[in-house]
Scaffold this active site. Structure first.
Site, PDB file in Angstrom:
ATOM      1  N   CYS A 112       0.823  -1.219   0.000  1.00 52.72           N
ATOM      2  CA  CYS A 112       0.000   0.000   0.000  1.00 52.72           C
ATOM      3  C   CYS A 112       0.858   1.271   0.000  1.00 52.72           C
ATOM      4  O   CYS A 112       0.322   2.369  -0.140  1.00 52.72           O
ATOM      5  CB  CYS A 112      -0.954  -0.002   1.185  1.00 52.72           C
ATOM      6  SG  CYS A 112      -1.931  -1.494   1.286  1.00 52.72           S
ATOM      7  N   HIS A 249      -3.326   6.785   2.500  1.00 54.35           N
ATOM      8  CA  HIS A 249      -3.762   5.490   1.961  1.00 54.35           C
ATOM      9  C   HIS A 249      -5.110   5.149   2.595  1.00 54.35           C
ATOM     10  O   HIS A 249      -5.313   5.333   3.797  1.00 54.35           O
ATOM     11  CB  HIS A 249      -2.712   4.414   2.268  1.00 54.35           C
ATOM     12  CG  HIS A 249      -3.233   3.036   2.132  1.00 54.35           C
ATOM     13  ND1 HIS A 249      -3.844   2.599   0.977  1.00 54.35           N
ATOM     14  CD2 HIS A 249      -3.270   1.975   3.000  1.00 54.35           C
ATOM     15  CE1 HIS A 249      -4.232   1.344   1.145  1.00 54.35           C
ATOM     16  NE2 HIS A 249      -3.901   0.945   2.360  1.00 54.35           N
ATOM     17  N   ASN A 279     -10.281  -0.837   0.037  1.00 47.94           N
ATOM     18  CA  ASN A 279      -8.825  -0.676   0.063  1.00 47.94           C
ATOM     19  C   ASN A 279      -8.267  -1.107  -1.296  1.00 47.94           C
ATOM     20  O   ASN A 279      -8.337  -2.276  -1.653  1.00 47.94           O
ATOM     21  CB  ASN A 279      -8.271  -1.557   1.195  1.00 47.94           C
ATOM     22  CG  ASN A 279      -6.762  -1.437   1.361  1.00 47.94           C
ATOM     23  OD1 ASN A 279      -6.074  -0.960   0.466  1.00 47.94           O
ATOM     24  ND2 ASN A 279      -6.262  -1.883   2.487  1.00 47.94           N
TER      25      ASN A 279
HETATM   26  S1  B82 Z   1      -9.445  -4.433  12.070  1.00 46.06           S
HETATM   27  O1  B82 Z   1      -8.316  -4.928  12.747  1.00 46.06           O
HETATM   28  O2  B82 Z   1     -10.429  -5.461  11.848  1.00 46.06           O
HETATM   29  N1  B82 Z   1     -10.102  -3.245  12.916  1.00 46.06           N
HETATM   30  C1  B82 Z   1      -9.187  -2.400  13.601  1.00 46.06           C
HETATM   31  C2  B82 Z   1      -8.988  -2.819  15.005  1.00 46.06           C
HETATM   32  C3  B82 Z   1     -11.430  -2.856  12.626  1.00 46.06           C
HETATM   33  C4  B82 Z   1     -11.920  -1.661  13.316  1.00 46.06           C
HETATM   34  C5  B82 Z   1      -8.932  -3.741  10.572  1.00 46.06           C
HETATM   35  C6  B82 Z   1      -9.763  -3.746   9.459  1.00 46.06           C
HETATM   36 BR1  B82 Z   1     -11.521  -4.463   9.535  1.00 46.06          BR
HETATM   37  C7  B82 Z   1      -9.327  -3.211   8.237  1.00 46.06           C
HETATM   38  C8  B82 Z   1      -8.053  -2.653   8.142  1.00 46.06           C
HETATM   39  C9  B82 Z   1      -7.255  -2.641   9.268  1.00 46.06           C
HETATM   40  C10 B82 Z   1      -5.904  -2.062   9.230  1.00 46.06           C
HETATM   41  O3  B82 Z   1      -5.409  -1.710  10.281  1.00 46.06           O
HETATM   42  N2  B82 Z   1      -5.274  -1.995   8.028  1.00 46.06           N
HETATM   43  C11 B82 Z   1      -3.984  -1.594   7.725  1.00 46.06           C
HETATM   44  C12 B82 Z   1      -3.105  -1.145   8.705  1.00 46.06           C
HETATM   45  C13 B82 Z   1      -1.803  -0.768   8.372  1.00 46.06           C
HETATM   46  C14 B82 Z   1      -1.368  -0.877   7.075  1.00 46.06           C
HETATM   47  C15 B82 Z   1      -2.244  -1.299   6.077  1.00 46.06           C
HETATM   48  C16 B82 Z   1      -3.549  -1.652   6.410  1.00 46.06           C
HETATM   49  C17 B82 Z   1      -4.447  -2.088   5.308  1.00 46.06           C
HETATM   50  O4  B82 Z   1      -5.500  -2.686   5.567  1.00 46.06           O
HETATM   51  O5  B82 Z   1      -4.097  -1.800   4.133  1.00 46.06           O
HETATM   52  C18 B82 Z   1      -7.693  -3.185  10.481  1.00 46.06           C
END
Ligand code: B82
Length: 324
Positions: A112, A249, A279
């Protein structure tokens, strides 16, 4: 001293739109679950196009907008983690089909952060004085690599592409940058892995699908990335509030919602479109830029200052501060 500037931008997404309700028909999920946790309402999913087909649309659109001939382009970089193939690269397939006969072309793989890494590299190629004009694209067809039986990841991603034309300039537009990586934390966000599997090799453990330790990458995005933004601002000698717009992003609305307070800037300065795209990894920032130019929020030559921040698999992350 030579400089580079972005002079055109374009984006494209496959016409098929899949809503959260559509997904609820094929897997155990629902609109409330997806939109409250991610901010995503719908995403574009390719029907018959591969990543290079999306890139071809971007190249053609940039050439049309700029009125430049295909022969005048010196290089093409495609940032993607969903290439048509490892060889030939998506960039060379695109180069061949768009008549960029004088351009060298290669794929850049930084998940990303790919567009931010590639744009930084493109700027250096032009600033070296050796090249005059290049195209930088971020493009993904994630739908072909997702596990459609895994409701925790299949709902998060979408397909699309965006790109910019980069040209030699007489004044400085790229004001500061800070690109980072941390391979130690790489397993927190990993796609299908490749291992030796010849009759002469030992048997390796490997994962067949996308793995995401949501909590761990979420914490990384909320804690580490704003520090990178602040460090980049310091390098430029710019206060957080002096940035006209932040282009982050588009991973998850909950990440973006935490940043304004951390950086002490207005939430309105953060551009967001993940509601309609999900995403799109390397494509998310150029799609966001293209829509902002189209709507008149941003314009090239305006002197507006933007900060782009990519963060994702690797782990990789980084920011660029650019005067339009
Ligand atoms: S999650 O962990 O399920 N969550 C946060 C605690 C939901 C509220 C989640 C979800 Br659903 C979708 C994306 C992320 C996330 O943290 N994504 C990323 C973080 C760092 C770098 C890249 C990403 C990405 O998804 O591209 C968490």
């Amino acid at each position: 001293m030579k400089f580079a500037k972005m002079t055109e931008v374009a984006h494209y997404a496959p016409s098929q739109v899949i809503t959260n309700d559509d997904l609820a028909e094929i897997m155990d999920t629902n609109d409330e679950w997806i939109s409250s946790r991610t901010g995503i309402k719908s995403r574009h999913i390719t029907y018959d196009e591969n990543t290079s087909d999306l890139c071809i649309k971007i190249v053609k659109s940039l050439l049309e907008k700029s009125n430049y001939s295909p022969e005048s382009i010196d290089f093409l970089i495609v940032a993607t983690i969903s290439p048509d193939s490892l060889m030939p690269t998506t960039a060379t397939i695109t180069q061949g089909k768009t008549g960029l006969v004088n351009a060298f072309a290669f794929d850049m793989q930084a998940a990303c952060s790919g567009f931010v890494y590639a744009l930084s590299l493109g700027e250096k190629l032009i600033a070296s004085g050796r090249y005059q004009r290049g195209i930088i694209i971020g493009a993904e067809t994630h739908s072909k690599t997702l596990d459609w039986n895994d409701r925790s990841t299949a709902v998060l991603f979408g397909d699309g592409a965006g790109g910019v034309l980069l040209e030699a300039a007489t004044s400085q537009h790229f004001l500061a940058e800070k690109l980072q990586a941390d391979g130690i934390k790489g397993t927190a966000l990993a796609s299908k892995s490749f291992y030796p599997k010849s009759p002469y090799s030992k048997k390796f453990e490997h994962n067949e699908k996308l793995l995401m330790d949501g909590r761990s990458v979420f914490d990384f995005a909320v804690r580490e990335v704003p520090q990178n933004i602040l460090a980049t601002l310091e390098l430029a000698g710019i206060e957080p509030n002096e940035i006209d717009y932040y282009l982050p992003h588009q991973a998850n609305i909950r990440i973006i919602d935490k940043w304004p307070k951390k950086l002490k800037v207005d939430r309105d300065k953060f551009l967001v479109n993940l509601e309609h795209y999900g995403n799109t990894s390397a494509a998310s920032i150029p799609i966001l830029l293209s829509e902002a130019i189209e709507s008149g929020t941003l314009s090239f030559g305006s002197g507006q200052t933007v900060l782009m921040t990519g963060f994702g698999g690797g782990l990789t992350w980084g920011s660029l501060i650019i005067k339009l």
